[in-house]
Design a protein around this motif. Structure first.
Motif, short mmCIF file in Angstrom:
data_model
loop_
_atom_site.label_atom_id
_atom_site.label_comp_id
_atom_site.label_asym_id
_atom_site.label_seq_id
_atom_site.Cartn_x
_atom_site.Cartn_y
_atom_site.Cartn_z
N ASN A 43 0.81 -1.22 0.00
CA ASN A 43 0.00 0.00 0.00
C ASN A 43 0.85 1.27 0.00
O ASN A 43 0.31 2.37 0.13
N VAL A 44 2.15 1.16 -0.14
CA VAL A 44 3.03 2.33 -0.25
C VAL A 44 3.23 2.65 -1.72
O VAL A 44 3.64 1.79 -2.51
N SER A 45 2.92 3.88 -2.09
CA SER A 45 2.98 4.27 -3.49
C SER A 45 4.41 4.63 -3.90
O SER A 45 5.13 5.33 -3.17
N LEU A 46 4.79 4.16 -5.08
CA LEU A 46 6.07 4.54 -5.68
C LEU A 46 5.88 5.57 -6.79
O LEU A 46 6.84 5.89 -7.49
N ASP A 47 4.66 6.07 -6.92
CA ASP A 47 4.35 7.02 -7.99
C ASP A 47 5.29 8.22 -7.94
O ASP A 47 5.47 8.84 -6.88
N ALA A 48 5.89 8.54 -9.07
CA ALA A 48 6.88 9.62 -9.11
C ALA A 48 6.28 10.96 -8.73
O ALA A 48 6.92 11.76 -8.03
N ASP A 49 5.05 11.24 -9.15
CA ASP A 49 4.43 12.52 -8.82
C ASP A 49 4.15 12.62 -7.32
O ASP A 49 4.35 13.68 -6.71
N ALA A 50 3.68 11.53 -6.73
CA ALA A 50 3.41 11.54 -5.29
C ALA A 50 4.68 11.75 -4.50
O ALA A 50 4.72 12.50 -3.51
N ARG A 51 5.76 11.12 -4.93
CA ARG A 51 7.03 11.27 -4.23
C ARG A 51 7.59 12.68 -4.40
O ARG A 51 8.12 13.28 -3.46
N ALA A 52 7.47 13.23 -5.61
CA ALA A 52 7.96 14.59 -5.84
C ALA A 52 7.18 15.61 -5.03
O ALA A 52 7.74 16.58 -4.51
N ALA A 53 5.86 15.39 -4.88
CA ALA A 53 5.03 16.33 -4.14
C ALA A 53 5.35 16.34 -2.65
O ALA A 53 5.08 17.33 -1.97
N THR A 54 5.92 15.26 -2.14
CA THR A 54 6.25 15.19 -0.71
C THR A 54 7.74 15.35 -0.46
O THR A 54 8.23 15.03 0.63
N ALA A 55 8.47 15.83 -1.46
CA ALA A 55 9.92 16.03 -1.32
C ALA A 55 10.27 17.45 -0.91
O ALA A 55 11.43 17.78 -0.72
N HIS A 56 9.26 18.30 -0.77
CA HIS A 56 9.49 19.69 -0.34
C HIS A 56 8.34 20.12 0.55
O HIS A 56 7.33 19.42 0.67
N ASP A 57 8.49 21.26 1.20
CA ASP A 57 7.45 21.78 2.08
C ASP A 57 7.24 23.26 1.80
O ASP A 57 7.81 23.83 0.87
N PHE A 58 6.43 23.90 2.63
CA PHE A 58 6.11 25.31 2.44
C PHE A 58 7.34 26.19 2.46
O PHE A 58 7.41 27.20 1.76
N GLY A 59 8.32 25.83 3.27
CA GLY A 59 9.52 26.66 3.37
C GLY A 59 10.34 26.73 2.10
O GLY A 59 11.09 27.69 1.89
N ARG A 60 10.24 25.71 1.25
CA ARG A 60 10.98 25.68 -0.02
C ARG A 60 12.48 25.89 0.17
O ARG A 60 13.15 26.48 -0.68
N LEU A 61 13.01 25.40 1.26
CA LEU A 61 14.43 25.57 1.56
C LEU A 61 15.18 24.24 1.55
O LEU A 61 16.39 24.22 1.30
N ILE A 62 14.49 23.18 1.85
CA ILE A 62 15.09 21.85 1.94
C ILE A 62 14.36 20.91 0.99
O ILE A 62 13.13 20.96 0.88
N HIS A 63 15.12 20.04 0.34
CA HIS A 63 14.55 19.04 -0.56
C HIS A 63 15.05 17.67 -0.12
O HIS A 63 16.26 17.46 -0.01
N ARG A 64 14.13 16.74 0.15
CA ARG A 64 14.51 15.38 0.50
C ARG A 64 13.56 14.42 -0.22
O ARG A 64 12.34 14.54 -0.08
N GLN A 65 14.12 13.52 -0.97
CA GLN A 65 13.33 12.64 -1.82
C GLN A 65 12.95 11.36 -1.09
O GLN A 65 13.81 10.55 -0.73
N PRO A 66 11.65 11.12 -0.83
CA PRO A 66 11.26 9.87 -0.18
C PRO A 66 11.29 8.71 -1.16
O PRO A 66 11.22 8.88 -2.38
#
Length: 479
Positions: A43-66
């Motif tokens: 049930n864990v998605s590997l979808d590239a768009d879903a992962r890209a959407a959760t690789a940043h936050d509101f601060g837009r200062l840090i990027h981490r790829q799940p």
């Protein structure tokens, strides 16, 4: 006065990690998952768009790829994931509505739990509400107000998740009277780092209850909360007063706080557009329709520039949702998605004015951007009871926040502001202040030990008990 400027002045005053990894520069697509990593639960998605959407936050200062994203349907889904993660040594980060500032809800090559998938409001009673952790405070507010009720403390910006603010505290304009949002939590359902689903409150698993509230997500993922409600006021009489200098503002803020003149009290130092500052007190009085307070009595003896005062009478709903107009303005100008290198702190009441004045004197003219602000206002600490909420050791403390909203997406400028935040934090800490733990700068485990002070043994022991594998919330770099 231009309409943009009026909206800026009338907007709510507050909104509302780890060693820095890559700053700025958001990825446009997610890299492929490594075949060397352990296979993920189905049930864990590997979808590239879903992962890209959760690789940043509101601060837009840090990027981490799940590596993957879980959208849970229940606490059982999260518990199952964490039992798997424990066996594989995979880090897990819970993400609410993505409004962290410095990568605290991100994880590199781990699993993001998208709590926005659990956003239901289950039961509104006369004195409490049961709500999923992924629900926004805006949706919760609308649901309770429909029954004439409200949480005692609302953040100025309501687009935050319930679970997100429970993890850090949740401060608002009514905090002097009602403490943090964590002080108004009755009970929580939590999934621990061991994959156990537990309920906790002041009487049931109290150690977990006290470790999860303002515990930065270190011991468990909140899935559901029972929150206190009070009768909502009908209307809000809002007073925005302006001052010639910081000492005049501070003196009146102290006075009205001690006298209890306002149901809400905040204040700010605002850029005046010419390289200087304007000083603002923002107070609100609740009242019933047809019984507005006497303005002269409310403002008696204050030293503001009375001709510049702005007094407005709003419904409680209009007032609570006012920041939404400011958000729309920033979105229309493209500034909502720029880096947001904020600094949020509390100063000792005894040296707040002196320290704030010294910091202001050293700030550049573009320190917060044309629509940013420096929030500055006092709180009485007696209303704060959450053990892990850290405040200076005095009866009165001052909020001092640099709400930086840069005018452009300038990576170098954002990095400079982050570096300045760290310098200012060290200066504030040396003067007896503490941070509200969401700001944009790196913290080491030793920094966090200093931050939590007398609460550190409690958090450390709870971490060992409930997340011994150190899987949860790695973005804070606490352990």
């Amino acid at each position: 006065m231009p309409s943009d400027r009026r909206m800026f002045l009338s907007a709510g005053l507050g909104v509302t990690a780890a060693l820095a990894s890559r700053a700025s520069g958001l990825a446009t697509s997610a890299p492929a998952v490594s075949l060397e990593s352990p296979p993920l639960p189905g049930n864990v998605s590997l979808d590239a768009d879903a992962r890209a959407a959760t690789a940043h936050d509101f601060g837009r200062l840090i990027h981490r790829q799940p590596r993957g994203v879980l959208r849970p349907a229940s606490g059982a889904d999260i518990a199952s994931l964490l039992r798997w993660a424990k066996g594989e040594g995979v880090k897990v980060a819970a993400r609410g509505l993505g409004h962290s500032i410095y990568g605290r809800a991100l994880v590199e090559n781990g699993i993001v739990v998208d709590m926005g998938a659990m956003g239901s409001i289950h039961d509104v009673k006369p004195d409490c509400v049961v709500v999923d952790a992924g629900a926004s405070w805006r949706d919760l507010f609308e649901a309770t107000l429909a029954q004439g009720l409200t949480p005692p403390v609302l953040t100025n910006y309501l687009g935050l998740s319930v679970g997100g603010t429970v993890a850090v505290g949740g401060i608002g304009a009514a905090s002097s009277r009602h403490g943090m949002q964590t002080d108004n939590v009755i009970a929580l359902d939590v999934v621990t780092g061991e994959g156990h689903e537990l309920s906790c409150s002041a009487t049931e698993n109290p150690d977990l209850f006290n470790a999860v509230r303002a515990g930065l997500g270190q011991c468990g993922i909140v899935t559901r909360a029972t929150l206190r409600l009070v009768r909502a006021p009908e209307r809000v009489r809002r007073f925005q007063l302006f001052y010639r200098d910081l000492p005049s503002l501070t003196a009146d803020q102290r006075r009205v706080l001690r006298e209890g003149r306002f149901d809400q009290l905040q204040g700010a130092v605002l850029p005046d557009g010419s390289g200087g500052w304007r000083y603002q007190l923002d107070g609100a009085v609740y009242h019933a329709s047809g019984s507005a307070p006497d303005d002269k009595a409310v403002l008696s003896g204050l030293s503001d520039e009375r001709g510049a005062a702005v007094i407005a009478d709003l419904t409680y709903r209009e007032d609570a949702l006012a920041f939404g107009k400011f958000e729309s303005l920033l979105r229309s100008k493209g500034q909502w998605s720029n880096p947001q290198p904020w600094l949020l702190t509390f100063l000792r009441g005894s040296n707040a004015e002196r320290l704030a004045s010294a910091i202001l004197a050293g700030l550049r003219g573009d320190a917060v951007g044309p629509f940013g602000r420096i929030t500055f206002y006092p709180l009485l600490k007696k209303a704060f009871r959450t053990p892990l909420v850290r405040l200076p050791e005095e009866d009165m403390v001052f909020v001092f926040n640099l709400i930086r909203i840069p005018a452009s997406n300038d990576a170098a400028a954002a990095e400079r502001m982050v570096a300045e935040n760290r310098t200012l934090y060290d200066r504030i800490r040396e003067a007896g202040g503490v941070q509200y733990p969401v700001g944009a700068f790196a913290m080491s485990p030793f920094d966090w030990e200093i931050h939590f002070g007398s609460g550190w043994p409690q958090l450390r022991e709870a971490k060992q008990r409930h997340d011994p594998g150190h899987l949860l919330a790695p973005g804070y770099n606490v352990f």
